[in-house]
Design a protein around this motif. Sequence first.
Motif, PDB file in Angstrom:
ATOM      1  N   THR A 100       0.847  -1.162  -0.043  1.00  0.00           N
ATOM      2  CA  THR A 100       0.038   0.056  -0.065  1.00  0.00           C
ATOM      3  C   THR A 100       0.978   1.350  -0.017  1.00  0.00           C
ATOM      4  N   LEU A 101       1.961   1.280   0.265  1.00  0.00           N
ATOM      5  CA  LEU A 101       3.027   2.100   0.312  1.00  0.00           C
ATOM      6  C   LEU A 101       2.419   3.347   1.380  1.00  0.00           C
ATOM      7  N   ASP A 102       1.982   4.674   0.944  1.00  0.00           N
ATOM      8  CA  ASP A 102       1.964   5.622   1.844  1.00  0.00           C
ATOM      9  C   ASP A 102       0.449   5.458   2.569  1.00  0.00           C
ATOM     10  N   ARG A 103      -0.255   4.742   2.219  1.00  0.00           N
ATOM     11  CA  ARG A 103      -1.790   4.586   2.872  1.00  0.00           C
ATOM     12  C   ARG A 103      -1.536   3.905   4.285  1.00  0.00           C
ATOM     13  N   ALA A 104      -2.326   4.459   5.001  1.00  0.00           N
ATOM     14  CA  ALA A 104      -2.520   4.297   6.716  1.00  0.00           C
ATOM     15  C   ALA A 104      -3.108   2.789   6.930  1.00  0.00           C
ATOM     16  N   ILE A 105      -2.567   1.843   7.309  1.00  0.00           N
ATOM     17  CA  ILE A 105      -3.236   0.794   7.884  1.00  0.00           C
ATOM     18  C   ILE A 105      -3.678   0.849   9.428  1.00  0.00           C
ATOM     19  N   GLU A 106      -4.990   0.482   9.554  1.00  0.00           N
ATOM     20  CA  GLU A 106      -5.590   0.442  11.042  1.00  0.00           C
ATOM     21  C   GLU A 106      -5.553  -0.721  11.400  1.00  0.00           C
ATOM     22  N   VAL A 107      -4.877  -1.007  12.728  1.00  0.00           N
ATOM     23  CA  VAL A 107      -4.820  -2.119  13.111  1.00  0.00           C
ATOM     24  C   VAL A 107      -5.689  -2.148  14.408  1.00  0.00           C
ATOM     25  N   LEU A 108      -6.592  -3.049  14.576  1.00  0.00           N
ATOM     26  CA  LEU A 108      -7.623  -3.030  15.485  1.00  0.00           C
ATOM     27  C   LEU A 108      -7.212  -4.409  16.425  1.00  0.00           C
ATOM     28  N   VAL A 109      -7.192  -3.997  17.910  1.00  0.00           N
ATOM     29  CA  VAL A 109      -6.878  -5.188  18.848  1.00  0.00           C
ATOM     30  C   VAL A 109      -7.821  -5.071  20.024  1.00  0.00           C
ATOM     31  N   ALA A 110      -7.766  -6.289  20.595  1.00  0.00           N
ATOM     32  CA  ALA A 110      -8.572  -6.025  21.909  1.00  0.00           C
ATOM     33  C   ALA A 110      -7.552  -5.121  23.049  1.00  0.00           C
ATOM     34  N   PRO A 111      -8.427  -4.483  23.944  1.00  0.00           N
ATOM     35  CA  PRO A 111      -7.725  -3.538  24.556  1.00  0.00           C
ATOM     36  C   PRO A 111      -6.571  -4.296  25.611  1.00  0.00           C
ATOM     37  N   GLU A 112      -6.754  -5.466  25.902  1.00  0.00           N
ATOM     38  CA  GLU A 112      -5.878  -6.096  26.653  1.00  0.00           C
ATOM     39  C   GLU A 112      -4.536  -6.639  25.962  1.00  0.00           C
ATOM     40  N   SER A 113      -4.559  -6.477  24.448  1.00  0.00           N
ATOM     41  CA  SER A 113      -3.351  -6.972  23.674  1.00  0.00           C
ATOM     42  C   SER A 113      -2.697  -5.819  23.058  1.00  0.00           C
ATOM     43  N   GLU A 114      -3.184  -4.438  23.691  1.00  0.00           N
ATOM     44  CA  GLU A 114      -2.619  -3.323  22.945  1.00  0.00           C
ATOM     45  C   GLU A 114      -1.089  -2.941  23.251  1.00  0.00           C
ATOM     46  N   ALA A 115      -0.707  -3.545  24.413  1.00  0.00           N
ATOM     47  CA  ALA A 115       0.730  -3.201  24.793  1.00  0.00           C
ATOM     48  C   ALA A 115       1.572  -4.109  23.949  1.00  0.00           C
ATOM     49  N   ALA A 116       1.098  -5.485  23.737  1.00  0.00           N
ATOM     50  CA  ALA A 116       2.101  -6.499  23.078  1.00  0.00           C
ATOM     51  C   ALA A 116       2.188  -5.993  21.473  1.00  0.00           C
ATOM     52  N   VAL A 117       1.064  -5.454  20.968  1.00  0.00           N
ATOM     53  CA  VAL A 117       1.067  -5.420  19.632  1.00  0.00           C
ATOM     54  C   VAL A 117       1.894  -3.944  19.522  1.00  0.00           C
ATOM     55  N   ARG A 118       1.414  -2.958  20.287  1.00  0.00           N
ATOM     56  CA  ARG A 118       2.268  -1.667  20.074  1.00  0.00           C
ATOM     57  C   ARG A 118       3.720  -1.823  20.084  1.00  0.00           C
TER      58      ARG A 118
END
Length: 180
Positions: A100-118
């Motif tokens: 996708t080059l410059d287009r933003a990708i939205e990553v949706l996660v469960a609140p309890e997984s946010e820290a690990a994914v970030r």
Amino acid sequence: MRDTPIEEIEDQKLEAFEKGYQAGWEDAVAAQTETQSFVSSGLANSLQNASFEYHELRATLNASVEAIMNGVINVVLPTLAQASLGAHVRDEVTALTRKTLDRAIEVLVAPESEAAVRTALQDDLPGPFVLTTDKLLAPTQVVLRLDHDEAELHLDRAISDISEAVASYFENAPNEAKDG
């Protein structure tokens, strides 16, 4: 007393000899038949016992392997899935970013997984992304959204699929042993 001619005596001796010989022959044949029957019966019993022991051993081994596989599926895989969620998301985001080059990708996660994914996304991620939490998602579920396209990572579903495949194998293994 009358004298019995020698020829008649010889005939009687010959007849007695033949009867004795025939009786001996019949005894030998009967003994050989009995021995063959005993050996055949013993061999058949041995083969039947070996077959029973083989199937019993196979069933025991299958039960042991099934118990180990269920332990791996129920204990190890969920732990590994949770621990590797961030890495899976990073891999998927990296692949999408390249497309996708410059287009933003939205990553949706469960609140309890946010820290690990970030944490995982901050390591060498080539491209823009927006991390968003969604209370409707399970801790092992991630949705990647680019414009109107979505891709879903669902580690619990993958574990469930693996579990079903293993269960199916162990349900069919005894039937295959009987057929094969």
